[in-house]
Design an enzyme around this catalytic site. Structure first.
Site, PDB file in Angstrom:
ATOM      1  N   GLY A  56       0.861  -1.181   0.000  1.00  0.00           N
ATOM      2  CA  GLY A  56       0.000   0.000   0.000  1.00  0.00           C
ATOM      3  C   GLY A  56       0.887   1.216   0.000  1.00  0.00           C
ATOM      4  N   SER A  58       3.358   3.079   2.741  1.00  0.00           N
ATOM      5  CA  SER A  58       3.878   2.945   4.103  1.00  0.00           C
ATOM      6  C   SER A  58       3.739   4.219   4.928  1.00  0.00           C
ATOM      7  CB  SER A  58       5.333   2.472   4.065  1.00  0.00           C
ATOM      8  OG  SER A  58       6.114   3.366   3.303  1.00  0.00           O
ATOM      9  N   CYS A  89       5.895  -5.347   0.068  1.00  0.00           N
ATOM     10  CA  CYS A  89       6.076  -4.006  -0.499  1.00  0.00           C
ATOM     11  C   CYS A  89       6.077  -2.942   0.616  1.00  0.00           C
ATOM     12  CB  CYS A  89       5.034  -3.750  -1.576  1.00  0.00           C
ATOM     13  SG  CYS A  89       5.531  -2.459  -2.717  1.00  0.00           S
ATOM     14  N   HIS A 188       4.324  -7.978  -4.657  1.00  0.00           N
ATOM     15  CA  HIS A 188       3.039  -8.240  -3.995  1.00  0.00           C
ATOM     16  C   HIS A 188       2.591  -9.679  -4.229  1.00  0.00           C
ATOM     17  CE1 HIS A 188       1.739  -3.992  -3.253  1.00  0.00           C
ATOM     18  NE2 HIS A 188       2.612  -3.764  -4.216  1.00  0.00           N
ATOM     19  N   GLU A 190       0.315 -11.124  -2.927  1.00  0.00           N
ATOM     20  CA  GLU A 190      -1.155 -11.169  -2.817  1.00  0.00           C
ATOM     21  C   GLU A 190      -1.826 -10.851  -4.152  1.00  0.00           C
ATOM     22  OE1 GLU A 190       0.862  -8.993  -1.485  1.00  0.00           O
ATOM     23  OE2 GLU A 190       0.022  -6.955  -1.410  1.00  0.00           O
TER      24      GLU A 190
HETATM   25  N1  GLN Z   1       5.990   3.028  -2.604  1.00  0.00           N
HETATM   26  C1  GLN Z   1       5.165   2.543  -1.545  1.00  0.00           C
HETATM   27  C2  GLN Z   1       5.688   2.974  -0.168  1.00  0.00           C
HETATM   28  O1  GLN Z   1       6.691   3.581  -0.089  1.00  0.00           O
HETATM   29  C3  GLN Z   1       5.055   1.046  -1.569  1.00  0.00           C
HETATM   30  C4  GLN Z   1       4.293   0.622  -2.792  1.00  0.00           C
HETATM   31  C5  GLN Z   1       3.471  -0.598  -2.624  1.00  0.00           C
HETATM   32  O2  GLN Z   1       3.277  -1.145  -1.527  1.00  0.00           O
HETATM   33  N2  GLN Z   1       2.938  -1.018  -3.741  1.00  0.00           N
HETATM   34  O3  GLN Z   1       5.083   2.695   0.802  1.00  0.00           O
END
Ligand code: GLN
Length: 219
Positions: A56, A58, A89, A188, A190
């Protein structure tokens, strides 16, 4: 095993439902009785056997977690007590010791700092630079097919301490790590329609429970 295994998905932001679906599938495939629940509150996090922190964003996750009554402290304490965690991720960024970004340098976001790695956020570029790639992962078994890694604004691991095992690489870049009961992936799992990494994670949770139950019986 005494009780059903309980896997929590951190439900603050990101691929929460996707992780829940794959984790349920993985439980079924390894014929294990258990439940997968979305967790948001300290008392829920206290009760689970393993936690998945989804992909997602962070920075959003940590900000909302702080609003949520400091649940990062509870997660930290549970990790110190041995709870297995899979971070995908953004989830891997949350587990990292430090995070960098090419634009802002060292990010000031609060991290769990439990895997001895430094990550570079958005290392492959922006959303439009998202891609899929076959990743060889020996931890999935020697004769297993490569895993379809889905990379979306993905981080890479730019430094890894001696306790860190590298479990996935792509073009010489580290994109998967394990340290004790903690697993992190840049991609990911998932979203790839393949539950092997979730199965591997649930096996870690089950192994730990078995070891603890045996220790209880023999002590
Ligand atoms: N770039 C996102 C971050 O820094 C991570 C991207 C992702 O989870 N798809 O949290």
């Amino acid at each position: 095993m005494k009780t059903k295994v309980s896997i929590g998905i951190l439900g603050i932001q990101g691929d929460v439902e996707e992780n829940k679906t794959v984790a349920e599938e993985a439980l079924n495939h390894i014929n294990t009785k258990g439940e997968v629940r979305v967790v948001r509150h300290a008392e829920e996090i206290e009760k689970i056997d393993g936690l998945i922190i989804p992909g997602g964003e962070s920075t959003v996750m940590t900000t909302l977690a702080a609003v949520q009554g400091g649940i990062l402290h509870v997660i930290t304490r549970r990790i110190d007590g041995g709870m297995p965690v899979l971070g995908t991720c953004a989830g891997m960024i949350m587990l990292a010791k430090r995070a960098y970004d090419r634009i802002v340098g060292e990010t000031k976001q609060q991290l769990l700092s439990k895997i001895d790695i430094v990550v570079e956020r958005n290392a492959f570029g922006r959303q439009r630079d998202s891609f899929e790639a076959k990743i060889d992962m020996p931890i999935l078994g020697k004769n297993n097919n490569a895993f379809k890694g889905v990379f979306i604004r993905a981080p890479v691991v730019i430094e890894a301490g001696p306790a860190v095992e590298i479990i996935a690489q792509f073009n010489d870049k580290i994109v998967g790590v394990r340290q004790g009961n903690l697993i992190g992936t840049s991609f990911h799992p998932e979203l790839s329609g393949d539950d092997r990494i979730h199965k591997q994670f649930i096996k870690t949770v089950l192994d730990l429970r078995k070891r603890r139950e045996t220790a209880e019986v023999t002590s």
